[in-house]
Design an enzyme around this catalytic site. Structure first.
Site, PDB file in Angstrom:
ATOM      1  CB  SER A   1      -0.477  -3.749  14.581  1.00 18.63           C
ATOM      2  OG  SER A   1      -1.062  -4.567  13.634  1.00 18.63           O
TER       3      SER A   1
ATOM      4  CG  HIS B   1       1.518   0.646  15.074  1.00 19.23           C
ATOM      5  ND1 HIS B   1       0.802   0.621  16.243  1.00 19.23           N
ATOM      6  CD2 HIS B   1       0.832  -0.132  14.207  1.00 19.23           C
ATOM      7  CE1 HIS B   1      -0.265  -0.137  16.097  1.00 19.23           C
ATOM      8  NE2 HIS B   1      -0.276  -0.605  14.868  1.00 19.23           N
TER       9      HIS B   1
ATOM     10  CD  GLU C   1       1.639   2.442  19.610  1.00 19.75           C
ATOM     11  OE1 GLU C   1       1.058   2.409  20.702  1.00 19.75           O
ATOM     12  OE2 GLU C   1       1.773   1.421  18.898  1.00 19.75           O
TER      13      GLU C   1
ATOM     14  CG  ASN D   1      -2.934  -2.685  19.250  1.00 23.15           C
ATOM     15  OD1 ASN D   1      -4.061  -2.214  19.401  1.00 23.15           O
ATOM     16  ND2 ASN D   1      -2.365  -2.797  18.066  1.00 23.15           N
TER      17      ASN D   1
HETATM   18  P1  NAI Z   1      -4.524  -5.173   3.727  1.00 25.95           P
HETATM   19  O1  NAI Z   1      -4.745  -6.611   3.597  1.00 25.95           O
HETATM   20  O2  NAI Z   1      -5.672  -4.209   3.561  1.00 25.95           O
HETATM   21  O3  NAI Z   1      -3.390  -4.722   2.660  1.00 25.95           O
HETATM   22  C1  NAI Z   1      -2.172  -5.388   2.489  1.00 25.95           C
HETATM   23  C2  NAI Z   1      -1.738  -5.202   1.048  1.00 25.95           C
HETATM   24  O4  NAI Z   1      -0.397  -5.672   0.916  1.00 25.95           O
HETATM   25  C3  NAI Z   1      -2.577  -5.992   0.043  1.00 25.95           C
HETATM   26  O5  NAI Z   1      -3.079  -5.113  -0.950  1.00 25.95           O
HETATM   27  C4  NAI Z   1      -1.614  -7.017  -0.534  1.00 25.95           C
HETATM   28  O6  NAI Z   1      -1.849  -7.277  -1.901  1.00 25.95           O
HETATM   29  C5  NAI Z   1      -0.274  -6.345  -0.337  1.00 25.95           C
HETATM   30  N1  NAI Z   1       0.869  -7.236  -0.261  1.00 25.95           N
HETATM   31  C6  NAI Z   1       0.956  -8.413   0.418  1.00 25.95           C
HETATM   32  N2  NAI Z   1       2.193  -8.937   0.296  1.00 25.95           N
HETATM   33  C7  NAI Z   1       2.911  -8.059  -0.458  1.00 25.95           C
HETATM   34  C8  NAI Z   1       4.248  -8.026  -0.911  1.00 25.95           C
HETATM   35  N3  NAI Z   1       5.105  -9.002  -0.627  1.00 25.95           N
HETATM   36  N4  NAI Z   1       4.641  -6.974  -1.662  1.00 25.95           N
HETATM   37  C9  NAI Z   1       3.787  -5.979  -1.969  1.00 25.95           C
HETATM   38  N5  NAI Z   1       2.506  -5.962  -1.573  1.00 25.95           N
HETATM   39  C10 NAI Z   1       2.073  -6.983  -0.809  1.00 25.95           C
HETATM   40  O7  NAI Z   1      -3.807  -4.949   5.138  1.00 25.95           O
HETATM   41  P2  NAI Z   1      -3.802  -3.649   6.072  1.00 25.95           P
HETATM   42  O8  NAI Z   1      -4.939  -3.699   7.004  1.00 25.95           O
HETATM   43  O9  NAI Z   1      -3.593  -2.447   5.238  1.00 25.95           O
HETATM   44  O10 NAI Z   1      -2.487  -3.936   6.955  1.00 25.95           O
HETATM   45  C11 NAI Z   1      -1.197  -3.811   6.436  1.00 25.95           C
HETATM   46  C12 NAI Z   1      -0.186  -3.802   7.553  1.00 25.95           C
HETATM   47  O11 NAI Z   1      -0.500  -2.752   8.477  1.00 25.95           O
HETATM   48  C13 NAI Z   1      -0.106  -5.086   8.386  1.00 25.95           C
HETATM   49  O12 NAI Z   1       1.213  -5.269   8.802  1.00 25.95           O
HETATM   50  C14 NAI Z   1      -1.008  -4.750   9.581  1.00 25.95           C
HETATM   51  O13 NAI Z   1      -0.693  -5.506  10.717  1.00 25.95           O
HETATM   52  C15 NAI Z   1      -0.660  -3.296   9.789  1.00 25.95           C
HETATM   53  N6  NAI Z   1      -1.688  -2.500  10.494  1.00 25.95           N
HETATM   54  C16 NAI Z   1      -3.019  -2.688  10.223  1.00 25.95           C
HETATM   55  C17 NAI Z   1      -3.975  -1.919  10.888  1.00 25.95           C
HETATM   56  C18 NAI Z   1      -5.428  -2.109  10.603  1.00 25.95           C
HETATM   57  O14 NAI Z   1      -6.260  -1.703  11.445  1.00 25.95           O
HETATM   58  N7  NAI Z   1      -5.805  -2.676   9.474  1.00 25.95           N
HETATM   59  C19 NAI Z   1      -3.591  -0.914  11.900  1.00 25.95           C
HETATM   60  C20 NAI Z   1      -2.152  -0.749  12.036  1.00 25.95           C
HETATM   61  C21 NAI Z   1      -1.261  -1.546  11.374  1.00 25.95           C
END
Ligand code: NAI
Length: 388
Positions: free
Chosen positions: A116, A137, A149, A187
């Site tokens: 994001s 996104h 997006e 955003n």
């Molecule tokens: P989260 O922290 O809930 O989940 C991320 C997961 O990725 C974790 O389970 C972690 O163990 C895993 N992980 C980390 N490094 C890794 C790797 N090298 N290989 C495999 N798995 C790995 O995060 P969330 O909120 O799901 O966000 C994920 C992505 O989505 C980020 O890029 C965030 O910016 C984006 N995003 C988040 C939103 C939100 O509201 N939470 C909305 C839109 C996009």
């Protein structure tokens, strides 16, 4: 299609469920096995709850679950047509992952990032074939929020965009195309809803309860800025603001607010920690609303004018089309109207006048009027969008 999802946190789990619901063979991987197990449990529980409520049949829940495979290594992704990463928001980690994936996947496979705040172009630069990389996104929760997006990197091919658009539309999502710039559409354009409200509060023009009340009852927003950021979480909302601000080389329009920084420092993250702007642990907290309609209208107009200014600037900078801007704000953040149609109703001259008055008062570049609005005012034009 065979779709791979990497990262099984909040976003990855939702994206995998969406892909499985749209009948794609779906693989999901996380480098933390506990997170992967938790994702499997939560998805099954979520679907069971929908069965219990009569929203879907037991067979449908089973069909979705059967389409998802939880895998323990990256080579399992070798025959995927599309891989979407939703891992930690860290540029180097994402680049390393894409590099590794390129050694495993076939030439036609598309690689997408759900970032994001990071530059899709920069992530794509880690790939030998960067034309296959784009940003997809989703919004949180991915299953519920209708907007997605699509963000082409500088290197992305038209073919990659076309295929991604078909797949994501096939998941029932409303797709908009955004230029690869900080905050993409939503955003970026939504920032003043929080920033200007916080400024009005900091200046003591009105209390948070009154600003929330005015935003809901006069503005027609579902939630006011204080209750909404309490709901989103101040850590998350502050991080997005700070990231957009620094990425725009500290443009004052996106400057974060000290009061929000303080909440983050105190650990008052909002509903999830029991306290944010409001105290959710105190059932008798008194909320004083001054139902002064004139003051309420002034507050809402100031926030709206800043939103119109941001929307106009996004258009002027060719971030997206008029139509996609309208869809983004109604479907991505549930605004009651598209901002451009709303600006037409409000009056372009009135917006220019209000921005100039604010600029005159503060001499702060956040209130500078976009050249597009000034030209439109001079030529007596309105935005070319349908009324809604
Ligand atoms: P989260 O922290 O809930 O989940 C991320 C997961 O990725 C974790 O389970 C972690 O163990 C895993 N992980 C980390 N490094 C890794 C790797 N090298 N290989 C495999 N798995 C790995 O995060 P969330 O909120 O799901 O966000 C994920 C992505 O989505 C980020 O890029 C965030 O910016 C984006 N995003 C988040 C939103 C939100 O509201 N939470 C909305 C839109 C996009």
């Amino acid at each position: 299609m065979k779709i791979g999802v990497i990262g099984s946190g909040a976003m990855g789990s939702g994206i995998a469920q969406l892909a499985a619901t749209a009948s794609h063979e779906t693989l999901i991987f996380d480098n933390n096995s506990v997170a992967l197990r938790r994702s499997a449990e939560k998805t099954a529980e979520g679907l069971q709850a929908r069965v219990d409520k009569g929203k879907i049949s037991r067979e449908e829940a089973e069909r979705i679950l059967n389409n998802i495979t939880y895998v323990s290594n990256l080579p399992s992704f070798s025959s995927c047509n599309l891989i979407i990463e939703a891992i930690v928001e860290d540029l180097e980690v994402k680049k390393t992952l894409f590099k590794e994936l390129e050694m495993i996947i076939e030439e036609e496979c598309i690689l997408a990032t759900n970032t994001s705040s990071l530059s899709v172009t920069s992530i794509a630069s880690s790939c030998r074939n960067a034309s296959r990389v784009l940003g997809i996104h989703f919004f949180n929760p991915a299953i519920v929020m209708p907007l997605v997006e699509l963000v082409p990197a500088l290197q992305t091919s038209n073919n990659t965009m076309q295929i991604a658009k078909e797949i994501i539309s096939g998941m029932g999502k409303t797709v908009v195309i955004a230029k690869d710039t900080p905050g993409f559409i939503v955003n970026r354009v939504a920032r003043p809803f929080y920033g200007e409200a916080f400024k009005i509060f900091e200046e003591g023009i009105a209390g948070k309860e009154t600003i929330d009340w005015a935003s809901r009852t006069i503005g027609g927003f579902r939630m006011g800025p204080f209750e909404l950021t309490d709901f989103i979480g101040h850590d998350v909302n502050y991080a997005v603001t700070e990231s957009v601000w620094t990425s725009f080389y500290y443009d004052n329009r996106f400057k974060p607010s000290l009061i929000q920084k303080q909440l983050v420092d105190a650990g008052y993250l909002g509903r999830k920690s029991g306290r944010g702007f409001y105290n959710y642990m105190d059932p008798i907290e008194t909320r004083v609303v001054s139902e002064d309609h004139e003051l309420g209208s002034q507050i809402v107009n100031r926030i709206l004018v800043m939103l119109f200014s941001e929307a106009a600037d996004a258009l002027y900078m060719k971030i997206c089309s008029e139509e996609d801007l309208e869809k983004s704000m109604t479907k991505g953040v549930n605004y009651p109207k598209g901002l451009l149609a709303w600006a037409n109703e409000f009056g372009i001259s009135r917006i220019v006048r209000m921005l100039d008055d604010l600029y005159e008062r503060y001499h702060d570049s956040r209130y500078r009027c976009c050249p597009l609005l000034r030209d439109m005012d001079r030529n007596k034009e309105i935005f070319k969008v349908s009324k809604n």
